[in-house]
Design an enzyme around this catalytic site. Sequence first.
Site, PDB file in Angstrom:
ATOM      1  N   ASP A   1      38.566  46.000  47.965  1.00  0.00           N
ATOM      2  CA  ASP A   1      38.763  46.063  46.518  1.00  0.00           C
ATOM      3  C   ASP A   1      37.905  44.964  45.915  1.00  0.00           C
ATOM      4  O   ASP A   1      38.231  43.784  46.014  1.00  0.00           O
ATOM      5  CB  ASP A   1      40.244  45.848  46.183  1.00  0.00           C
ATOM      6  CG  ASP A   1      40.505  45.777  44.674  1.00  0.00           C
ATOM      7  OD1 ASP A   1      39.574  46.074  43.898  1.00  0.00           O
ATOM      8  OD2 ASP A   1      41.641  45.418  44.281  1.00  0.00           O
TER       9      ASP A   1
ATOM     10  N   LYS B   1      31.963  41.772  37.678  1.00  0.00           N
ATOM     11  CA  LYS B   1      32.172  43.228  37.716  1.00  0.00           C
ATOM     12  C   LYS B   1      31.962  43.857  36.342  1.00  0.00           C
ATOM     13  O   LYS B   1      31.552  45.010  36.231  1.00  0.00           O
ATOM     14  CB  LYS B   1      33.585  43.526  38.238  1.00  0.00           C
ATOM     15  CG  LYS B   1      33.911  44.997  38.428  1.00  0.00           C
ATOM     16  CD  LYS B   1      35.284  45.137  39.059  1.00  0.00           C
ATOM     17  CE  LYS B   1      35.710  46.577  39.206  1.00  0.00           C
ATOM     18  NZ  LYS B   1      37.019  46.697  39.872  1.00  0.00           N
TER      19      LYS B   1
ATOM     20  N   GLU C   1      39.636  53.692  42.323  1.00  0.00           N
ATOM     21  CA  GLU C   1      40.802  52.839  42.525  1.00  0.00           C
ATOM     22  C   GLU C   1      42.128  53.592  42.405  1.00  0.00           C
ATOM     23  O   GLU C   1      43.055  53.331  43.186  1.00  0.00           O
ATOM     24  CB  GLU C   1      40.747  51.657  41.546  1.00  0.00           C
ATOM     25  CG  GLU C   1      39.639  50.671  41.905  1.00  0.00           C
ATOM     26  CD  GLU C   1      39.301  49.692  40.792  1.00  0.00           C
ATOM     27  OE1 GLU C   1      39.972  49.738  39.744  1.00  0.00           O
ATOM     28  OE2 GLU C   1      38.361  48.894  40.961  1.00  0.00           O
TER      29      GLU C   1
ATOM     30  N   ASP D   1      46.283  51.000  35.684  1.00  0.00           N
ATOM     31  CA  ASP D   1      45.581  49.901  36.357  1.00  0.00           C
ATOM     32  C   ASP D   1      45.083  48.890  35.322  1.00  0.00           C
ATOM     33  O   ASP D   1      44.102  49.130  34.622  1.00  0.00           O
ATOM     34  CB  ASP D   1      44.404  50.470  37.152  1.00  0.00           C
ATOM     35  CG  ASP D   1      43.690  49.414  37.990  1.00  0.00           C
ATOM     36  OD1 ASP D   1      43.975  48.216  37.819  1.00  0.00           O
ATOM     37  OD2 ASP D   1      42.841  49.787  38.819  1.00  0.00           O
TER      38      ASP D   1
END
Length: 655
Positions: A28, A91, A191, A220
Site C-alpha cells: 500500500d 502521492k 484500493e 477510503d
Amino acid sequence: MGKIKINLVSGSIEEPQAEKGNVVVGIDLGTTNSLVAWVNPGTGAPEVLVDEWGGLVPSVVGLLEGGDAVVGQKATGGLVTAPERTIFSVKRLLGRSYQDVSKVQELIGYRIIDDNTEQLVRILVDGRYYTPIELSAIILKELKDKAERILHANITGAVITVPAYFNDSQRMATRDAAKIAGLPVLRIINEPTAASLAYGIGFQEEVEGGFAAKKVLVYDLGGGTFDVSVLTIEDGVFEVLSTHGDTVLGGDDLDRAIVAHWTNQSEALQQLQSQISAAGMQSIRLAAEFAKKWVCTHRQEIFKKQLYWNPVARIFEVKEAEVTDSGLLAIAELGLSYEDLVTVASPIIEKTMKSVKSALKDAELSVADIDDVVLVGGSTRFPEIGRMLKEEFGFKHVNQELNPDEVVALGAAVEAEVLAGNRQDVLLLDVTPLSLGIETAGGLMDVLVPRNTKIPFKVAREYTTSVDGQVNMRIAVFQGERELVAENRKLAEFILRNIPAMPAGFPKIQVAFLLDANGMLKVKAKELRSGVEQDIEIKPQYGLTDAQVEQMLMDGFTHAKEDVEMRMVQEAINEGRQMVYTAERFVEKNGAMLNEEEIEGTKQRIENLRCLLDESSSSKDAILDAVTQLNDYTKPFAERLMDVAIAAALKGKQI
C-alpha cells in the site's frame, strides 16, 4: 539470476514461493504512510511486516546534502528542521502537472518547479530535479528492503494498490516507480478491491443454487486522498460499479482546518503569521495532527472529565527557541476539544458524505442494496464517520474490525497470493501478457495498455504536434517491457494524414487502444478538432513463442532501472528541444517589444540549453536546470507582453 517461471496466460510470475527464499508481497503506497504485507505460509493469513520501526512507514523522504536519502521515521524529523529537503504527500503529485497541483506549493516547505506548462511536476533540491516517480521509488525501495530483511527472502513480485480514481497516467507513474525500485509488479489493483479482499469479501460463499453475490461500498479517507467505491462481487469476480471522491481531500486537510481554527481564535497567532518560517508552519501542522489524534483516542475520557488537548502541556514538546521562532507560543494557551474537532471537520466530512450519495446514485443502488461497508484509511478512526454512515444512511453493516491503516496492504498480499497461484478461490479475468504502446519523441515507448491489464480493455490518450503546420503523424505500435521502442517488438504502424495545418501544440490527436477478449487490438487515431481519423487492427501476440514472451518479461525486469533512468534523460531532452523551439519563436515574433538586454539574455540561455542538448554526456539535471533558467528568465516579460495584448484588446471597451 535464477530462472523465474512466467504464467503465459496471465503474464504474471508463477508460483514464486515454490522456490525457497522467494516471496511475493502486497504494498500500500499511501499518501501519509506506506506498508508492505505478505501471506504467512504457516497460517495462511495476511500479515503486515513489522520491524523495529513498526509496520507503518511514513511516506516521507529526506534528501540529505550528499545526495543520499532516508525514508520513514528517519526522515520525519526533517519536516521541521529541513522542510525544504523533506518531501511528504508525494502521492498527490504522481502523474500530475504543475497546473493540477499549483495550490499545493503554499502548504509545503519544498519547491515544486512551475514551468507554466502541462509537463509533469518536478521538485528541486540542491540543484537536482526529482520527479514524484523517483521519490515514490525511494519509498518502494525502502519497503522492498524492509520485507527482504524481515523475511530473509528475495521479493520477486508485488501487487501495488492505487486509488480507484487514479487515471492512466497516475497508474503508469506508480509502475515506473516500482521499476526504478527494482520491484517486479504483478499487478496494480484498486484500493477498494484490496480492502474487500482483506475482509474476505469476494471469496466464494456457497448458497443454495450457486455462490452468493455481494454489493460492497468502500469508504477510503486517507491522509491526502478520499474516494468511495461501490463494487459488485460474484464468484470471486470484482467489478467496480462506480467511484467518487477527491484527489486532494484527506486527513491533511483536517489538520489545516485545525490550524485555521487556532488562528481564528488567537490574535497573537494572526499577528505572527507573516513571520512564521516554513519550519514553524510544519511545527504547527504537526501539533494539529497530534491534537486530532489525541482527542479521537481519548474521546470517552474527554466526555467524562471535559478535558481538551493542550498542544504544549500534553503532547507537543518543543524547545524555547522553537516556540518563539514558530509561533507555537501563540497557540500554547489554545486547545482542542472533541466538539471543536467535530465543528472544524464537518465541512470536510460532509463532502465525503455527498460522494457516498453520488457513488450510490451512479451505481443505481440504494442503501438497502449494500451488503457491506468497509472503512479504509487512518482518518476513518474519527468516530463521527462511522456514526454518520450508520445513523444518517442506515447502512446495515460497517466493517471496522481490521486496522484501517493496514487493511489495503493486507488485501494486496492476498491478491499477490492469488497471482502466485497459491489460491484458487478468487477468479481472475484474463489479462494481456505484455505491455502495448506507441512510439513518442526520442524513440520512447509510451505504454497505453500495461502488462497484466484485464481484458477486454479500452483506453485513450491525447497527443499533439511539436512543429508548426504538421499535417501528418506516424503512429507506430509496439509490444514489450522496455522503455525504448528499439528494445521492443514492433506490431504495426500507420499514418494519420490530412491534419489541418495548425501551430505546434494546438492539434488534439487522440490515440485509442481497444483490446478485445480474444487479444485482438484495434488502434484508432483521431484529430479531435477536425474529425480526421485512421485505424488499424492487430493481433498483439501473433508470432511470439512462449520462450520469447518469457524473455521479453525477463529483459524488462533485468533492465528496468536503467531503462527508466534512460527514459527520464530522453524526456528531459525532448522538453529542452521544445523549450528551444518555443523560445526562438517567441523572440522572433515579439522582438520589437523586447529591449536588447532581454533579447540577448534569452538568446544566451537558448544557446546554453542547445549546447547541453548537443552533448551526449549531459545529465538530466543539467538539462532541466537550463530549461528552468530559460523559463524563469523569459516568464516576466512574457507576462508583460500578455498584459499589453489584453490592454490593447480591451481598449475603448467597458466592463
